[in-house]
Design an enzyme around this catalytic site. Structure first.
Site: not given
Length: 331
Positions: A180, A204, A268
């Site tokens: 992230s 991601d 995610h």
């Protein structure tokens, strides 16, 4: 040698097959938005929040605020703390410069004990987990993250340079992995070292306020840069970036909706879950290289094959890849 990996099986809110715009250049997010935190919760955020200028100044000028925790086969449970500009903290630790150096950078509102750190960590590698001691980017907004993430990332790069100077640990034997916001952080760490590290892997990479941000993960941040996209952000609600940003970009199950998921948070998180599985099994293969986003969406790619993830520091490749996975570990 490789211990079984444990997983947090969480959950998809998009219909596979939704068309993907060709080469999007900008994503539009509302000012008030929900973002997943490392605490497993969705948080209301203000993307235009006023930054904490005092803290940003401190982060920018003092990379020693980052902390690094070393895990090896000899201390797989209790970490050892490594400190920049303190050679004894490294020389008196279990760090072995002959082994690959692996950096794991967590996401927003996370720490060394939250995923993906416990799962990706293996007992035959060294993982240093960076985070800022005063505040873990609690305001997810453009001004703070645009300044703080790159600053912390540069601090990681400076730490790795110090590690090289003290122990001789080679940059071409380093793998930087970030989830992230952590994906953009390790990108900046690799950039600080002139792209000399062997490999950078973005799990991601965070989308809100980052899709066209100049400080996001780039293909030049390492000798080989890979991104795994599982919650594409081309529509409101996606937590990751939905377009190619690395040397190689993998789009499992189309990169938007993951099997067994019912929420964006699950989509995610699936990026680090898939990566952790490939570190153990190296079994997920992009069967077909894709030339357009529509080919990824409709699963009509035809081309070469490339293994997704894994811990191969000599890995090479280019382009976009689609692959399909199962809903349960090891996928």
């Amino acid at each position: 040698m490789r211990a079984p990996l444990l997983f947090l099986l969480v959950a998809t809110a998009y219909v596979a097959g939704t068309p993907v715009p060709e080469e999007p250049t900008e994503y539009h997010y509302p000012r008030f938005y929900k973002m997943a935190g490392g605490d497993g919760e969705m948080h209301d955020i203000d993307l235009e929040a006023e930054p904490d200028h005092e803290l940003l100044d401190e982060v920018t000028r003092n990379p020693a605020n980052n902390q690094y925790f070393l895990y090896t086969r000899r201390n797989s449970i209790i970490s050892q703390t490594l400190v920049i500009n303190n050679a004894n903290s490294i020389l008196n630790s279990n760090f072995n410069a002959n082994n690959p150096t692996i950096i794991i950078a967590h996401g927003w509102l996370s720490n060394r004990n939250t995923e993906p750190n416990p799962t990706v960590r293996r007992d035959d590698i060294r993982c240093a987990v960076p985070y800022h001691t005063k505040r873990n980017i609690t305001r997810y907004a453009l001004p703070p993250t645009n300044l703080e993430v790159p600053a912390v990332g540069r601090g990681v790069g400076q730490f790795l340079r110090f590690l090289n100077q003290v122990t001789g640990a080679r940059f071409d034997n380093m793998h930087l992995v970030g989830f992230s916001l952590g994906a953009h952080l390790v990108g900046n760490a690799g950039r600080e070292l002139g792209g000399q590290v062997a490999r950078v892997t973005g799990l991601d990479p965070a989308g809100p306020m980052w899709s066209i941000n100049v400080n996001r993960l780039r293909p030049t941040d390492g000798r080989y840069v890979e991104a795994i996209h599982t919650d594409g952000g081309y529509t409101v609600g996606g937590l990751g970036i939905g377009s190619a940003i690395a040397n190689v970009d993998f789009f499992p199950n189309g990169g938007i909706s993951q099997p067994g998921c019912l929420t964006n948070m699950c989509n995610h998180n699936r990026a680090w879950e898939l990566f952790a599985a490939t570190v153990t099994y190296n079994h997920l293969v992009g069967q077909q290289q894709c030339s357009t986003n529509l080919q990824i969406t409709w699963n009509t790619c035809r081309g070469s094959r490339l293994n997704m993830g894994n811990d191969d520091l000599r890995k090479t490749g280019s382009g976009m890849y689609r692959l399909d996975t199962g809903r349960l570990y090891p996928y």
